[in-house]
Write a protein that holds these residues in place. Sequence first.
Motif, PDB file in Angstrom:
ATOM      1  N   ALA A   1       0.828  -1.202   0.000  1.00  0.00           N
ATOM      2  CA  ALA A   1       0.000   0.000   0.000  1.00  0.00           C
ATOM      3  C   ALA A   1       0.865   1.256   0.000  1.00  0.00           C
ATOM      4  CB  ALA A   1      -0.922  -0.007   1.224  1.00  0.00           C
ATOM      5  N   ALA A   2       1.948   1.220   0.772  1.00  0.00           N
ATOM      6  CA  ALA A   2       2.848   2.369   0.813  1.00  0.00           C
ATOM      7  C   ALA A   2       3.527   2.582  -0.533  1.00  0.00           C
ATOM      8  CB  ALA A   2       3.889   2.171   1.908  1.00  0.00           C
ATOM      9  N   LEU A   3       3.922   1.494  -1.171  1.00  0.00           N
ATOM     10  CA  LEU A   3       4.551   1.605  -2.486  1.00  0.00           C
ATOM     11  C   LEU A   3       3.578   2.191  -3.516  1.00  0.00           C
ATOM     12  CD1 LEU A   3       6.528  -1.766  -2.604  1.00  0.00           C
ATOM     13  CD2 LEU A   3       7.490   0.540  -2.392  1.00  0.00           C
ATOM     14  N   GLN A   4       2.318   1.795  -3.417  1.00  0.00           N
ATOM     15  CA  GLN A   4       1.324   2.330  -4.343  1.00  0.00           C
ATOM     16  C   GLN A   4       1.097   3.819  -4.098  1.00  0.00           C
ATOM     17  OE1 GLN A   4       0.171   0.638  -6.897  1.00  0.00           O
ATOM     18  NE2 GLN A   4      -0.997   2.392  -7.642  1.00  0.00           N
TER      19      GLN A   4
ATOM     20  N   TRP B   1       3.298   5.838  -2.883  1.00  0.00           N
ATOM     21  CA  TRP B   1       4.505   6.499  -3.395  1.00  0.00           C
ATOM     22  C   TRP B   1       4.425   6.643  -4.918  1.00  0.00           C
ATOM     23  CZ3 TRP B   1       9.183   3.337  -5.078  1.00  0.00           C
ATOM     24  CH2 TRP B   1      10.216   4.169  -5.524  1.00  0.00           C
ATOM     25  N   ARG B   2       3.985   5.562  -5.559  1.00  0.00           N
ATOM     26  CA  ARG B   2       3.920   5.565  -7.018  1.00  0.00           C
ATOM     27  C   ARG B   2       3.000   6.659  -7.533  1.00  0.00           C
ATOM     28  NH1 ARG B   2       1.730   0.447 -10.699  1.00  0.00           N
ATOM     29  NH2 ARG B   2       2.612   1.151 -12.688  1.00  0.00           N
ATOM     30  N   CYS B   3       1.918   6.899  -6.809  1.00  0.00           N
ATOM     31  CA  CYS B   3       0.910   7.847  -7.278  1.00  0.00           C
ATOM     32  C   CYS B   3       1.001   9.213  -6.598  1.00  0.00           C
ATOM     33  CB  CYS B   3      -0.490   7.268  -7.051  1.00  0.00           C
ATOM     34  SG  CYS B   3      -0.770   5.693  -7.893  1.00  0.00           S
TER      35      CYS B   3
END
Length: 347
Positions: A35-38, A40-42
């Motif tokens: 969830a954190a990576l997502q 960050w991605r957005c």
Amino acid sequence: MRIEEAQKLFTPDPGWLNTASYGLPPTPAWEAMQAALQDWRCGRTSWKPWGEATSQARAVFARLVGASGSDVSVGAQVSQMLGTVVASVAPGSRVLVPEEEFTSNLFPWLAQRDHGVEVRTVPAARLAEYVDAQTDLVAFSLVQSATGEVADVDAIVEAARAAGAVTVADATQACGWLPVDATRFDALVAVAYKWLLSPRGTGFLVTRPEFRERLVPSQAGWWAGEDPHASYYGPPLRLASDARRLDISPAWFSWVGTAPALELIEQVGVGAIHDHNVRLANRFRAALGLQPGNSAVVSADVPGAEELLARAGVRAAVRGGQLRASFHLYSTDDDVDLAIDALGLGG
């Protein structure tokens, strides 16, 4: 939480017997990190929630090792966190280290030889016997990486105290399955990607306040400030008054995964995990014709073991020419049976 309930939060392929190399993530840790990576991605959030995970993990780790959160610093790797300790050792100091020690707790000391630090290596099993009046510091692992040998902490700490020597313990192969009391040592360091089931890149340094006063926070940055958000720019030096002054800026996403992993360890209980792990290890030891032990790690001379186990899909390790199998929370009797059958030891 019971062991059986906790095991439902993992998805290992059968035959993972290599936690001494790296642990597997429970579902809450995996999902939090994704969830954190997502985010960050957005670009959906600031970094502050990721930083808060570091504080949460610090608090849980402190409880796991019986320490105060104000005595816990965060970092990434053993050698990195030990760097501050090692750099603060006075020239001419005599350091005692097991000759089998993993090099993250050996090379930093050896690197100080040009500064007059004398390093003596001796057999781990006899470490306490070699502590004498000339010893200034004893550095050792609570559980040896290659063999799984559990240190005689009582004997080592008693000998060091009698000699007036500082104790520095590496708990990387212990925290998460072996009950650990960090307050027994002047400094204790551990990374979390093995038995603490976390992503690589998170670790902890516990220091006694009186010992910490001797340490120069040479790696301090904004995160080590009394108020990190008021420590972005310019002098004066304004470090935290507690162990946070030794903090190293956190690798955000790894800490997001670390906090829920440690929370699971706490919910299950290190005592219950210890009993589970050692029971499985001793079942494997019995099949190998070995006496029962007190470790979650089994080291044995089994010719051709690496190939035999790999053929059956069992993932273990070879260290120092010996088979090393390690058992943890998600390990089962079926995993043990798979390894026993692969080695041709089944009845």
